[in-house]
Scaffold this motif. Sequence first.
Motif, PDB file in Angstrom:
ATOM      1  N   ASN A  44      36.797 -67.360 -20.174  1.00  0.00           N
ATOM      2  CA  ASN A  44      36.259 -68.874 -18.740  1.00  0.00           C
ATOM      3  C   ASN A  44      36.416 -68.266 -17.434  1.00  0.00           C
ATOM      4  O   ASN A  44      36.292 -68.682 -16.449  1.00  0.00           O
ATOM      5  CB  ASN A  44      37.334 -69.789 -18.978  1.00  0.00           C
ATOM      6  N   LYS A  48      38.833 -67.661 -16.063  1.00  0.00           N
ATOM      7  CA  LYS A  48      40.084 -67.339 -15.056  1.00  0.00           C
ATOM      8  C   LYS A  48      41.886 -66.406 -15.232  1.00  0.00           C
ATOM      9  O   LYS A  48      41.279 -65.168 -16.835  1.00  0.00           O
ATOM     10  CB  LYS A  48      41.182 -68.404 -15.343  1.00  0.00           C
ATOM     11  N   VAL A  89      44.946 -64.397 -16.807  1.00  0.00           N
ATOM     12  CA  VAL A  89      46.422 -64.913 -17.592  1.00  0.00           C
ATOM     13  C   VAL A  89      47.471 -64.278 -17.456  1.00  0.00           C
ATOM     14  O   VAL A  89      46.846 -62.817 -17.273  1.00  0.00           O
ATOM     15  CB  VAL A  89      46.149 -65.565 -18.644  1.00  0.00           C
ATOM     16  N   ARG A  93      41.441 -61.309 -18.337  1.00  0.00           N
ATOM     17  CA  ARG A  93      41.099 -62.658 -18.111  1.00  0.00           C
ATOM     18  C   ARG A  93      40.804 -62.994 -19.073  1.00  0.00           C
ATOM     19  O   ARG A  93      40.381 -62.376 -20.297  1.00  0.00           O
ATOM     20  CB  ARG A  93      40.141 -61.676 -17.526  1.00  0.00           C
ATOM     21  N   TYR A 128      41.006 -60.094  -9.781  1.00  0.00           N
ATOM     22  CA  TYR A 128      40.314 -61.512 -10.403  1.00  0.00           C
ATOM     23  C   TYR A 128      40.563 -62.586 -10.214  1.00  0.00           C
ATOM     24  O   TYR A 128      40.608 -63.809 -10.370  1.00  0.00           O
ATOM     25  CB  TYR A 128      41.651 -61.799 -12.160  1.00  0.00           C
ATOM     26  N   GLU A 129      41.342 -63.098  -9.020  1.00  0.00           N
ATOM     27  CA  GLU A 129      41.169 -63.504  -7.978  1.00  0.00           C
ATOM     28  C   GLU A 129      40.665 -63.306  -6.538  1.00  0.00           C
ATOM     29  O   GLU A 129      40.646 -62.209  -6.511  1.00  0.00           O
ATOM     30  CB  GLU A 129      42.653 -64.794  -7.938  1.00  0.00           C
TER      31      GLU A 129
END
Length: 223
Positions: free
Chosen positions: A65, A67, A69, A62, A163-164
């Motif tokens: 921000n 997002k 990665v 993470r 994370y999503e």
Amino acid sequence: MSKGLIGVLTIGQSPRTDVTPSFEKILGEEIKLIERGALDRLKMEDMQLISPDLTEQTYLSRLRNGKAVKIGKQRLLPLLQRELTELEMSVEVVMMLCTGDFPTLNATKPIIYPDQILTHTVQAISPTGVLGLIIPLEEQKETLIEKWATCNLTLITEVASPYEKSDVKGAAERLQQHGADLIVLDCMGYNEHHKKMAIVGSGLPVILPRTLTARIALEYIEK
């Protein structure tokens, strides 16, 4: 140097505000966390430099921000080493904020590796049976199966990113339907809500790496 200082080393960017509240709840107010991330010094326009190629191990972490990665292991290691070397100057012990394997890191202070805690804990709890893994990325499947092979368990996997938006509950339900009797959420990004959803979906015991690792750290540093 205070005995109440624990280093937290993420393979992404710090601070990991999505994880540290879980640590602080277990560790208490007297123990302070100092965070560093392998990607802390990279600018957003340079993030493509750490993208994995088709031949190397892929990690997911993470950014500051929020997002997610993808990171190639060979590109990650020197960045991680640089931050570890500086971090350990001011702490008694370092918690690795990743369930990956990093045997080549050089350290002068103890490092708590979640991957070793996980595999040894599972061996202690369930020496025979079917282990269900929920993992962040499909491309991590072969590497993680290899990591868990030492436990001599039948392994089944499902993918659901921490994370999503993803269906952790559904993934856990499918693992249960395919015979799992224990589930591991194999990433430090999974949180207590993910664990609850996995339990609801499967009715099985679920191991959450972040809370397990924090409890081990507390056992080590409490004197």
